[in-house]
Design an enzyme around this catalytic site. Structure first.
Site, PDB file in Angstrom:
ATOM      1  N   ILE A 206      73.251  66.129  49.970  1.00 29.16           N
ATOM      2  CA  ILE A 206      72.116  66.913  49.481  1.00 29.16           C
ATOM      3  C   ILE A 206      70.805  66.578  50.183  1.00 29.16           C
ATOM      4  O   ILE A 206      69.778  67.207  49.912  1.00 29.16           O
ATOM      5  CB  ILE A 206      71.941  66.725  47.957  1.00 29.16           C
ATOM      6  CG1 ILE A 206      71.755  65.241  47.600  1.00 29.16           C
ATOM      7  CG2 ILE A 206      73.113  67.316  47.200  1.00 29.16           C
ATOM      8  CD1 ILE A 206      71.494  64.995  46.126  1.00 29.16           C
ATOM      9  N   GLY A 207      70.801  65.599  51.087  1.00 28.41           N
ATOM     10  CA  GLY A 207      69.555  65.270  51.778  1.00 28.41           C
ATOM     11  C   GLY A 207      69.758  64.183  52.806  1.00 28.41           C
ATOM     12  O   GLY A 207      70.769  63.479  52.815  1.00 28.41           O
TER      13      GLY A 207
ATOM     14  N   GLY B 104      67.256  61.321  55.440  1.00 23.98           N
ATOM     15  CA  GLY B 104      65.941  60.791  55.792  1.00 23.98           C
ATOM     16  C   GLY B 104      66.061  59.870  56.983  1.00 23.98           C
ATOM     17  O   GLY B 104      67.127  59.738  57.593  1.00 23.98           O
ATOM     18  N   GLY B 105      64.953  59.219  57.331  1.00 23.16           N
ATOM     19  CA  GLY B 105      64.966  58.344  58.493  1.00 23.16           C
ATOM     20  C   GLY B 105      65.829  57.121  58.293  1.00 23.16           C
ATOM     21  O   GLY B 105      66.341  56.539  59.245  1.00 23.16           O
ATOM     22  N   MET B 106      66.025  56.706  57.043  1.00 21.24           N
ATOM     23  CA  MET B 106      66.707  55.454  56.770  1.00 21.24           C
ATOM     24  C   MET B 106      68.054  55.654  56.089  1.00 21.24           C
ATOM     25  O   MET B 106      68.913  54.775  56.129  1.00 21.24           O
ATOM     26  CB  MET B 106      65.811  54.583  55.883  1.00 21.24           C
ATOM     27  CG  MET B 106      66.294  53.172  55.679  1.00 21.24           C
ATOM     28  SD  MET B 106      65.101  52.183  54.784  1.00 21.24           S
ATOM     29  CE  MET B 106      65.064  53.000  53.206  1.00 21.24           C
TER      30      MET B 106
ATOM     31  N   VAL C 255      71.617  61.085  51.507  1.00 17.55           N
ATOM     32  CA  VAL C 255      71.732  61.169  50.055  1.00 17.55           C
ATOM     33  C   VAL C 255      72.860  62.142  49.702  1.00 17.55           C
ATOM     34  O   VAL C 255      72.942  63.237  50.255  1.00 17.55           O
ATOM     35  CB  VAL C 255      70.419  61.634  49.405  1.00 17.55           C
ATOM     36  CG1 VAL C 255      70.531  61.594  47.884  1.00 17.55           C
ATOM     37  CG2 VAL C 255      69.256  60.756  49.859  1.00 17.55           C
TER      38      VAL C 255
ATOM     39  N   ASP D 253      54.859  53.120  49.924  1.00 16.19           N
ATOM     40  CA  ASP D 253      55.127  54.320  50.722  1.00 16.19           C
ATOM     41  C   ASP D 253      54.953  55.579  49.862  1.00 16.19           C
ATOM     42  O   ASP D 253      55.798  56.471  49.871  1.00 16.19           O
ATOM     43  CB  ASP D 253      56.543  54.268  51.308  1.00 16.19           C
ATOM     44  CG  ASP D 253      56.732  55.298  52.427  1.00 16.19           C
ATOM     45  OD1 ASP D 253      55.719  55.753  52.991  1.00 16.19           O
ATOM     46  OD2 ASP D 253      57.888  55.646  52.726  1.00 16.19           O
TER      47      ASP D 253
END
Length: 711
Positions: free
Chosen positions: A18-19, A21-23, A26, A135
């Site tokens: 579902i997603g 990111g840079g790290m 998900v 962050d």
């Protein structure tokens, strides 16, 4: 490597991605142990191989797992399996604040403040537990479908920064505090700075500092003053502007010292937006050494001379033996002399040149004031008119809530969007394949230049994009679900906007943008306008999630809706116990008056139960057991509940129980072993001896683990 369908941690079944990111990536997963959906965040391989990073990541994530707050995406579990490091989090259905801002161009002041308050409450809960986010940015703030605002990724940022991970891991440098940009110590006030930048973006639709490189942006955070948000949106109240300023002070000591202080000012700004109540305290100025001026020196000297003269008078009064009348005459003479000396000192300060300058300035000021008064009186009677009548009429229209549309064709999108936002208009973006314009250049708008439009109106901008396009299908007149299906199958993303229309049936598409039979980039957004029927026939569904049953009934009734079934249900959010946790229509949707809304009231998290379905085998653990023996079989749970008590001579014994409250239990086997009688004869005497057989009761105990129901 994570694959769809695999189970990690012996309980989390991966359903879909579902997603990303840079790290991390998900995934949506099902927790079979607690029978609920969760989000599983899996570290990417390059970070999973960094042992130092993984260690800190686990420590910080475990600390974040202790946080439970309605405005925080709660962390449930942290684990590792086969080199896969993951954290299990609350699954929130919604969009990030970043996407929400991009969708709306900018938020209204009230909406921005409301979101900021909820974010602040979540961060305050973390700070109370000595957890700093480090962050805070719109990408880490989620708005759920129910309208709740939640902050995510607590604790992860600290693990990343402590291992000098590059900036593509840490989100955007656009929101970092000056002390973080310098690489120095950061604390709770760093989160306050980042939230201030986020508020700036919510209010204006843009970040305050931008640049070609992350280093250039970081330097601006350290050196440049924050621009006023009112430069971009003039109607932002003074109190809100000052709150943003105070959050974004370069020195942490000049910012809000706690989230509680910020929340207090945010709430006051909702009630008194135009009051200038925000105070920025500069600790350096309060404790600084000031240079003494000549005026201060003269005043000190005068007071010192007066004290000396008074001391001398008191001494003389004490030592003399003259009558009281004489003392009084001397005191009067002393007062007269003192007044004379003061007047004489004032005369010494007199400067005729300064007096002449003061007189000239006073005359100039009087002439200016007189001219302004004459101009205002003359204008009131129509004596003064400047410019054309059309321009004055346009100005009057602008003051009455209208603005004149600017020329946008052939201009860069960013410049046009900024200009429209400053005018109080909301830009909507759609893309079109074009060979006549460079990519990112505005081709046209749905409002012509020079046309007067209402403030807060939406302006659709068509922007050029390169590449081959896909033909946009015609969905006008189709139902919303059918139109969405057709467009998504063609490779487009659908954005539905609801509006009233008396000529189109409710739930059907009124118009689409881009229009049918035009070419649009694959993956671009097609906006469809869906009818809600006649305006008077619809009411907006309020949010009753988190309200008591009584309050929810009142709110729904006052909104012109009917309350349907009220039932009780389990809900994992402990803060919603005895409160509404579900409503049958989504918040903000429009429904017919009198529509029945069902609600559910939370009775707390569901109790975990277990089942035991098995075939119990014979107690062969004991070497004396023989097939056909009569065996008493008992099954008892860890909390002492007896599930089975039976006597049998054949195995296996089938068993099927559910609703068990303990996760473990024991199986007990009891059976009797009898030895046969033996006869011996003495070889010398011939005497026969018989030894009777013996009976012995044997017990075998076997542990058993039950299965959580729902698996």
């Amino acid at each position: 490597m994570i694959k769809i369908g695999m189970i990690i941690g012996e309980r989390y079944e991966i359903l879909e991605k579902i997603g990303t990111g840079g790290m991390s990536d998900v995934y949506k997963a099902k927790d079979h142990k607690l029978n609920r959906f969760v989000a599983v965040k899996v570290l990417k391989q390059e970070f999973s191989e960094n042992a130092n990073f993984v260690s800190k990541f686990r420590v910080e994530a475990q600390a974040a797992a202790g946080l439970m707050h309605p405005n925080i995406v709660n962390v449930y579990d942290v684990g590792e399996e086969g080199g896969i490091h993951y954290i299990v989090m609350e699954l929130v259905e919604g969009i990030t604040l970043k996407k929400y801002i991009e969708k709306k161009a900018r938020l209204s002041v009230k909406e921005a403040i409301s979101i900021a308050i909820q974010v602040s409450m979540g961060i305050e809960a973390a700070h109370s537990n000595h957890i700093i986010h480090r962050d805070i940015k719109p990408q880490n703030i989620i708005i759920s479908k129910e309208g709740k605002v939640k902050v995510t990724d607590f604790g992860i940022a600290k693990a990343a920064t402590s291992n000098t991970i590059t900036s593509n891991v840490m989100g955007s440098v656009h929101y970092t505090s000056p002390e973080q940009a310098r690489g120095g110590y950061s604390d709770e006030k760093s989160d306050i700075y980042s939230l201030g930048i986020t508020m700036f973006e919510m209010l204006t639709g843009r970040v305050p500092f931008n640049g070609e490189t992350t280093v250039a942006i970081a330097i601006k955070h350290i050196q440049e003053e924050l621009p006023s948000p009112r430069e971009y949106v003039a109607e932002i109240p003074i109190s809100v502007e000052q709150i943003v300023y105070k959050c974004c002070q370069k020195s942490p000591d000049r910012r809000y010292q706690s989230m509680n202080e910020l929340i207090t000012d945010l709430k006051q700004s909702l009630m008194n937006p135009d009051e200038d109540f925000v105070k920025v305290v500069d600790p350096d100025e309060e404790a600084s050494t000031r240079m003494i001026t000549d005026k201060d020196m003269a005043l000190i000297k005068k007071q010192s001379d007066r004290r000396d003269s008074m001391d001398e008078a008191m001494r003389l009064k004490k030592n003399t033996e003259q009558p009281r009348r004489q003392y009084e005459e001397e005191d009067e003479e002393e007062e007269v002399n003192e007044e004379y000396y003061e007047e004489e000192e004032d005369d010494e300060d007199y400067d005729p040149k300064i007096e002449r300058i003061t007189t000239v300035l006073a005359i100039v000021a009087a002439l200016l004031i007189g001219g302004i008064v004459i101009f205002l009186i003359g204008r009131a009677f129509g004596m003064f008119r400047f410019g054309s009548a059309d321009r004055e009429d346009a100005k009057q229209e602008e003051q009455s809530g209208k603005v004149e549309m600017i020329e946008v064709e052939g201009k860069p999108l960013d410049d046009v969007r900024r200009a429209l936002i400053e005018m109080g208009l909301t830009p909507e973006i759609e893309y079109e394949i074009s060979t006549d314009y460079e990519e990112g250049i505005v081709i046209r708008a749905n409002v012509k230049a020079g046309e007067m439009v209402d403030k807060d109106s939406n302006v659709v901008l068509t922007v050029a994009q390169k590449g081959e396009g896909t033909n946009v299908p015609d969905v006008v007149g189709k139902s919303k679900s059918e139109a969405t299906s057709i467009l998504e199958q063609s490779g487009f993303v659908v954005s539905a906007i609801e509006s009233y229309d008396s000529t189109v049936q409710s739930g059907y598409v009124i118009s689409q943008s881009p229009e049918a039979e035009t070419a649009a980039p694959e993956g671009s957004t097609i906006t469809i306008r869906v009818s809600q029927g006649e305006e008077n026939a619809k009411v907006r569904v309020p949010n009753v999630i988190g309200e008591t049953e009584e309050n929810a009934i009142v709110i729904l009734t006052e909104s012109g809706l009917s309350v349907g079934t009220i039932s009780q249900t389990n809900n994992e959010d402990a803060s919603l116990v005895d409160k509404v946790c579900y409503q049958s229509y989504s918040v903000g949707s429009y429904v017919d008056k009198g529509t029945v809304i069902d609600i559910r009231v939370s009775i707390g998290p569901a109790e975990v139960t277990y089942k035991y379905v098995d075939n119990i085998s014979a107690p062969t653990e004991d070497e004396d057991y023989r097939d056909g023996m009569s065996v008493a079989v008992t099954v008892i749970t860890a909390d002492g509940t007896q599930l089975l008590n039976t006597q049998t001579t054949s195995f296996p014994v089938p068993i099927n129980y559910s609703g068990i409250k303990s996760s473990m239990g024991t199986i007990q086997f009891r059976f009797t072993v009898t030895t046969e009688a033996t006869t011996t004869t003495d070889p010398d005497t011939g005497e026969v001896t018989t030894i009777e057989g013996t009976t012995m009761e044997k017990t075998v105990t076997r542990e058993v683990v039950f299965t959580a129901e729902g698996r």
